[in-house]
Structure formats: C-alpha cells, structure tokens
Design a protein around this motif. Structure first.
Motif, mmCIF file in Angstrom:
data_model
loop_
_atom_site.group_PDB
_atom_site.id
_atom_site.type_symbol
_atom_site.label_atom_id
_atom_site.label_comp_id
_atom_site.label_asym_id
_atom_site.label_seq_id
_atom_site.Cartn_x
_atom_site.Cartn_y
_atom_site.Cartn_z
ATOM 1 N N ALA A 27 18.991 7.208 2.288
ATOM 2 C CA ALA A 27 18.610 8.480 2.922
ATOM 3 C C ALA A 27 18.443 9.577 1.875
ATOM 4 C CB ALA A 27 19.647 8.906 3.955
ATOM 5 N N PHE A 28 19.333 9.589 0.882
ATOM 6 C CA PHE A 28 19.199 10.583 -0.188
ATOM 7 C C PHE A 28 17.896 10.371 -0.949
ATOM 8 C CE2 PHE A 28 24.094 10.441 -0.495
ATOM 9 C CZ PHE A 28 24.208 11.261 0.603
ATOM 10 N N ALA A 29 17.518 9.112 -1.165
ATOM 11 C CA ALA A 29 16.263 8.822 -1.865
ATOM 12 C C ALA A 29 15.054 9.198 -1.009
ATOM 13 C CB ALA A 29 16.200 7.346 -2.238
ATOM 14 N N ALA A 30 15.176 9.058 0.301
ATOM 15 C CA ALA A 30 14.049 9.393 1.182
ATOM 16 C C ALA A 30 13.778 10.888 1.184
ATOM 17 C CB ALA A 30 14.328 8.913 2.596
ATOM 18 N N PHE A 31 14.817 11.695 1.047
ATOM 19 C CA PHE A 31 14.640 13.145 1.079
ATOM 20 C C PHE A 31 14.500 13.762 -0.303
ATOM 21 C CE2 PHE A 31 16.837 12.648 5.241
ATOM 22 C CZ PHE A 31 15.768 13.052 6.010
ATOM 23 N N HIS A 32 14.433 12.928 -1.340
ATOM 24 C CA HIS A 32 14.322 13.446 -2.702
ATOM 25 C C HIS A 32 12.947 14.062 -2.924
ATOM 26 C CE1 HIS A 32 14.875 13.873 -6.955
ATOM 27 N NE2 HIS A 32 13.775 13.188 -7.180
ATOM 28 N N ILE A 33 12.947 15.260 -3.457
ATOM 29 C CA ILE A 33 11.713 15.954 -3.818
ATOM 30 C C ILE A 33 11.685 16.051 -5.337
ATOM 31 C CG2 ILE A 33 10.428 18.112 -3.639
ATOM 32 C CD1 ILE A 33 11.990 18.597 -0.997
ATOM 33 N N GLU A 34 10.554 15.688 -5.930
ATOM 34 C CA GLU A 34 10.475 15.707 -7.389
ATOM 35 C C GLU A 34 10.682 17.111 -7.914
ATOM 36 O OE1 GLU A 34 7.542 13.596 -9.420
ATOM 37 O OE2 GLU A 34 7.331 12.070 -7.876
ATOM 38 N N ALA A 89 8.467 5.309 1.651
ATOM 39 C CA ALA A 89 7.771 4.392 0.743
ATOM 40 C C ALA A 89 6.398 4.017 1.300
ATOM 41 C CB ALA A 89 8.609 3.137 0.525
ATOM 42 N N ALA A 90 6.314 3.788 2.611
ATOM 43 C CA ALA A 90 5.019 3.450 3.211
ATOM 44 C C ALA A 90 4.036 4.605 3.068
ATOM 45 C CB ALA A 90 5.204 3.097 4.684
ATOM 46 N N THR A 91 4.507 5.813 3.264
ATOM 47 C CA THR A 91 3.637 6.978 3.109
ATOM 48 C C THR A 91 3.118 7.103 1.682
ATOM 49 O OG1 THR A 91 4.875 8.115 4.834
ATOM 50 C CG2 THR A 91 3.524 9.478 3.386
ATOM 51 N N ASP A 92 3.999 6.896 0.712
ATOM 52 C CA ASP A 92 3.584 6.989 -0.688
ATOM 53 C C ASP A 92 2.606 5.877 -1.066
ATOM 54 O OD1 ASP A 92 5.191 9.198 -0.944
ATOM 55 O OD2 ASP A 92 6.818 8.146 -1.998
ATOM 56 N N VAL A 93 2.831 4.667 -0.566
ATOM 57 C CA VAL A 93 1.955 3.550 -0.895
ATOM 58 C C VAL A 93 0.579 3.737 -0.258
ATOM 59 C CG1 VAL A 93 1.600 1.074 -0.477
ATOM 60 C CG2 VAL A 93 3.772 1.890 -1.336
ATOM 61 N N ILE A 94 0.561 4.182 0.998
ATOM 62 C CA ILE A 94 -0.723 4.386 1.677
ATOM 63 C C ILE A 94 -1.506 5.514 1.016
ATOM 64 C CG2 ILE A 94 -1.781 5.112 3.861
ATOM 65 C CD1 ILE A 94 0.501 3.593 5.267
ATOM 66 N N ALA A 95 -0.819 6.566 0.590
ATOM 67 C CA ALA A 95 -1.494 7.689 -0.054
ATOM 68 C C ALA A 95 -2.097 7.301 -1.404
ATOM 69 C CB ALA A 95 -0.534 8.850 -0.235
ATOM 70 N N SER A 96 -1.485 6.335 -2.094
ATOM 71 C CA SER A 96 -1.994 5.953 -3.415
ATOM 72 C C SER A 96 -2.889 4.716 -3.377
ATOM 73 C CB SER A 96 -0.819 5.696 -4.361
ATOM 74 O OG SER A 96 -0.086 4.575 -3.919
ATOM 75 N N SER A 97 -3.209 4.209 -2.193
ATOM 76 C CA SER A 97 -4.050 3.003 -2.115
ATOM 77 C C SER A 97 -5.521 3.373 -2.296
ATOM 78 C CB SER A 97 -3.834 2.294 -0.781
ATOM 79 O OG SER A 97 -4.344 3.090 0.264
ATOM 80 N N GLU A 98 -6.304 2.360 -2.603
ATOM 81 C CA GLU A 98 -7.739 2.557 -2.793
ATOM 82 C C GLU A 98 -8.400 2.811 -1.436
ATOM 83 O OE1 GLU A 98 -9.221 -0.941 -4.606
ATOM 84 O OE2 GLU A 98 -7.893 -0.806 -6.335
ATOM 85 N N SER A 99 -9.542 3.475 -1.482
ATOM 86 C CA SER A 99 -10.255 3.737 -0.231
ATOM 87 C C SER A 99 -10.813 2.426 0.318
ATOM 88 C CB SER A 99 -11.382 4.744 -0.459
ATOM 89 O OG SER A 99 -12.326 4.213 -1.373
ATOM 90 N N GLY A 100 -10.683 2.255 1.620
ATOM 91 C CA GLY A 100 -11.182 1.045 2.258
ATOM 92 C C GLY A 100 -10.092 0.016 2.515
ATOM 93 N N SER A 101 -8.952 0.130 1.840
ATOM 94 C CA SER A 101 -7.886 -0.844 2.051
ATOM 95 C C SER A 101 -6.640 -0.190 2.660
ATOM 96 C CB SER A 101 -7.516 -1.510 0.722
ATOM 97 O OG SER A 101 -6.939 -0.568 -0.154
ATOM 98 N N GLU A 102 -6.820 0.973 3.276
ATOM 99 C CA GLU A 102 -5.673 1.669 3.859
ATOM 100 C C GLU A 102 -5.074 0.894 5.028
ATOM 101 O OE1 GLU A 102 -8.571 3.430 3.442
ATOM 102 O OE2 GLU A 102 -8.036 4.830 1.848
ATOM 103 N N ALA A 103 -5.904 0.229 5.807
ATOM 104 C CA ALA A 103 -5.408 -0.509 6.972
ATOM 105 C C ALA A 103 -4.518 -1.673 6.546
ATOM 106 C CB ALA A 103 -6.570 -1.015 7.806
ATOM 107 N N ALA A 104 -4.980 -2.436 5.565
ATOM 108 C CA ALA A 104 -4.175 -3.564 5.082
ATOM 109 C C ALA A 104 -2.888 -3.076 4.423
ATOM 110 C CB ALA A 104 -4.983 -4.397 4.096
#
Length: 151
Positions: A27-34, A89-104
């Motif tokens: 939980a602490f890692a989830a709320f961590h802001i850089e 983690a899912a939000t960060d991964v989806i935000a950094s994915s290539e265009s067109g592969s967001e669904a997968a």
C-alpha cells in the motif's frame, strides 16, 4: 527494574511495528509519488506508534497482545494493499505501452493483478485471522480472580 521492563515492551512494539510496516508495504508503494518521502515516513510512524502502544501496556503479555493485534490487522489488510499496488502497476504499464497494444496490455495486467491479489487474499485472511486471535487471547485473556463469600 521498571526501566528494563519498559525497554523490553518498547522493543516488542518496535519489532511488531516493523513487521506491520512490512505487511503494509504494498500500500505504501501504491501511494508513493516520485520526489516525495511520504511512504517511508508513514512506515516509520507506524513503527513508532506500535512501540508507544506497547510501551504503555501494563505487562509484557499485554504488549505482545497489542503487537499481535496490530500485526494481525496489517496482514488482514494485505489483500487490499496488493489490490492497490496491482492497480497502480497496471496503470503504469498501460500508460507506457505502445499504441495499438493497450488492450492486450490491459488484459495481461488485469490477469496478473487478479493472480497476485488472490494469493495475497488466501495468505492474508488465514494468517491475519490467526494473528488477530492470538492478539485477542493475549490482550484480553488471563487468570481472573473470583472471590466467593459465603455466610
């Protein structure tokens, strides 16, 4: 002698506080802001709070009970904690994915989140309930004196 007993109770509290902070670390890692140090400060505050709770316990047995109660609540909250982290983690991964592969990417991140949250639920509910029961027995149980007065 009272100083040594108080020191021992505080040490008990600090050990259980560190274990509680470790259980809540997702939980602490989830709320961590850089760029901010809020997560370590909250963890240290939790350790100090548990140390203070056990310091003011009337006996070492009650200090152990309070430590087990705090650790039990922290472990019992582990599924919520991992759910928060897997969502982050899912939000960060989806935000950094290539265009067109967001669904997968979203499907894969969702499956991984369900798997890790399910494992944490299995572990957290069983171990958390056991720790809570131990804490309740140590905090509330004990020998009671009953005086029977007869005429």
């Amino acid at each position: 002698m009272k100083f040594v007993s108080a020191l021992f109770r505080t040490l008990i509290g600090l050990v259980f506080g560190a274990a509680s902070a470790m259980a809540l670390s997702p939980a602490f890692a989830a709320f961590h802001i850089e760029g901010s140090d809020t997560a370590p400060l909250i963890a240290v505050t939790l350790v100090i709070l548990c140390g203070a709770l056990c310091l003011f316990a009337p006996s070492s047995r009650r200090a152990f009970g309070r430590g087990f109660l705090l650790l039990g609540v922290s472990v019992f909250a582990l599924p919520v904690s991992t759910f928060l982290l897997s969502g982050r983690a899912a939000t960060d991964v989806i935000a950094s994915s290539e265009s067109g592969s967001e669904a997968a990417t979203a499907i894969g991140a969702g499956m991984a989140g369900v798997a890790i949250t399910g494992l944490a639920t299995f572990f957290g509910l069983i171990v958390g309930a056991i720790l809570l029961l131990i804490g309740l027995v140590l905090s509330l149980g004990g020998r009671r004196e009953v005086i029977v007065v007869e005429k």
